[in-house]
Enzyme design. Structure first.
Site, mmCIF file in Angstrom:
data_model
loop_
_atom_site.group_PDB
_atom_site.id
_atom_site.type_symbol
_atom_site.label_atom_id
_atom_site.label_comp_id
_atom_site.label_asym_id
_atom_site.label_seq_id
_atom_site.Cartn_x
_atom_site.Cartn_y
_atom_site.Cartn_z
ATOM 1 N N GLU A 175 0.825 -1.208 0.000
ATOM 2 C CA GLU A 175 0.000 0.000 0.000
ATOM 3 C C GLU A 175 0.859 1.258 0.000
ATOM 4 O O GLU A 175 0.556 2.226 -0.713
ATOM 5 C CB GLU A 175 -0.949 -0.017 1.201
ATOM 6 C CG GLU A 175 -2.061 -1.048 1.059
ATOM 7 C CD GLU A 175 -2.932 -1.143 2.297
ATOM 8 O OE1 GLU A 175 -2.684 -0.366 3.254
ATOM 9 O OE2 GLU A 175 -3.846 -1.986 2.329
ATOM 10 N N HIS A 208 -9.901 1.208 -0.385
ATOM 11 C CA HIS A 208 -10.369 0.508 0.800
ATOM 12 C C HIS A 208 -11.881 0.594 0.989
ATOM 13 O O HIS A 208 -12.402 0.107 1.986
ATOM 14 C CB HIS A 208 -9.647 1.046 2.047
ATOM 15 C CG HIS A 208 -8.209 0.663 2.087
ATOM 16 N ND1 HIS A 208 -7.254 1.297 1.330
ATOM 17 C CD2 HIS A 208 -7.562 -0.321 2.762
ATOM 18 C CE1 HIS A 208 -6.079 0.743 1.552
ATOM 19 N NE2 HIS A 208 -6.237 -0.234 2.405
#
Length: 308
Positions: A175, A208
């Site tokens: 990420e 997300h």
């Protein structure tokens, strides 16, 4: 974090210089088109990262080891290919970073030790209250706890735990590589340093949003400003991993804790020390020259506060 203290406050009001960007001087696309290319590139990276998680069709829950292994494969492939998006962005915009791609993305040796230790230390100071709470609720004493943490058997057990690997290693590394190391260099020449810090979490949020359909869980805030201040990827990765381990501070539990007075004092002390140490521990001078400053100078913005 430098965006919150000292000269970092001025990041939010960086004025765009009137000097003509290098890309325009070389006959490349104008600033407007460059911004569209940057935004589209970042959005493509975010969608690719999320899409890779759903390549494998399965009815199993996300915490099942088989699902985790498949997703490991997907995100590692996307993360490995993400630097190609930065290369394509460079060709389309005509902006020459002036440094190697790996250096621009935070893979460099200069200042690596302070970049690894100081941001993590600052984050741990902020979590002083939750760390005290964790210590108070732990059934073993400090000496026994350290023995468990340092025992090779404990680490071997962690390395065979798919959920631990996901939360502490793979997720922070991939990420931060995609949403920080790749996106910030593309956004900074368009928006400036300060706005780029707050724009990256928007793409991070897109990546997300899918968790809403799987499980409601806390996600720590962006650590992009650590990347801006230090110019290293290792600091954001370690802070991300630490925040994943700690989770959201259990403030309600602290208010009902038998030792709530010293515990709440620890919460307040942690926040106070964090604000006090924020500017000195995120001073770019501690970490060597910043590759992003070279990039901004090439793009026509050499007056950013961090680069002056």
């Amino acid at each position: 974090m430098a965006a919150l203290g000292g000269d970092g406050f001025r990041l939010l009001s960086v004025s765009r210089p009137e000097r003509q960007p290098e890309s325009a001087a070389l006959g490349g696309p104008g600033p407007g088109l460059c911004c569209w290319v940057s935004v589209f590139s970042c959005l493509s990276l975010a969608c690719s990262y999320v899409g890779s998680l759903y390549v494998w069709k399965s009815e199993l829950p996300r915490d099942h080891p088989a699902v985790i292994k498949r997703r490991f494969t997907s995100v590692l492939v996307v993360s490995s290919l993400s630097p190609l998006c930065v290369l394509l962005w460079r060709e389309l915009t005509g902006i020459q970073p002036g440094t190697s791609l790996l250096t621009l993305m935070g893979f460099r040796l200069e200042g690596i030790f302070p970049a690894a230790l100081l941001p993590l230390l600052l984050t741990m100071i902020l979590f002083l209250g939750p760390l005290m709470q964790l210590s108070m609720d732990c059934p073993c004493d400090l000496a026994d706890g350290l023995k468990v943490v340092l025992a090779p058997r404990s680490w071997a057990r962690c390395l065979t735990d798919m959920r631990w690997l996901r939360n502490q290693v793979i997720a922070p590394l991939t990420e931060e590589l995609v949403f920080r190391a790749c996106m910030l260099p593309m956004l900074a020449p368009c928006t400036g340093l300060g706005p780029a810090v707050f724009t990256c979490p928007l793409f991070f949020g897109v990546a997300h949003f899918h968790h809403i359909f799987e499980q409601l869980r806390f996600r720590q805030s962006s650590v992009g400003s650590i990347f801006l201040s230090a110019g290293h990827l290792i600091g954001p990765v370690l802070c991300h991993s630490f925040c994943n381990y700690m989770g959201f501070p259990a403030v309600c539990a602290a208010l009902e804790h038998p030792q709530r007075r010293p515990l709440l004092a620890g919460y307040a002390l942690g926040v106070g020390l964090f604000l006090l140490l924020l500017q000195p521990l995120t001073d770019p001078k501690l970490y060597g020259s910043l590759p992003l400053c070279v990039l901004l100078e090439r793009a026509g913005d050499s007056e950013a506060p961090l680069c002056s």
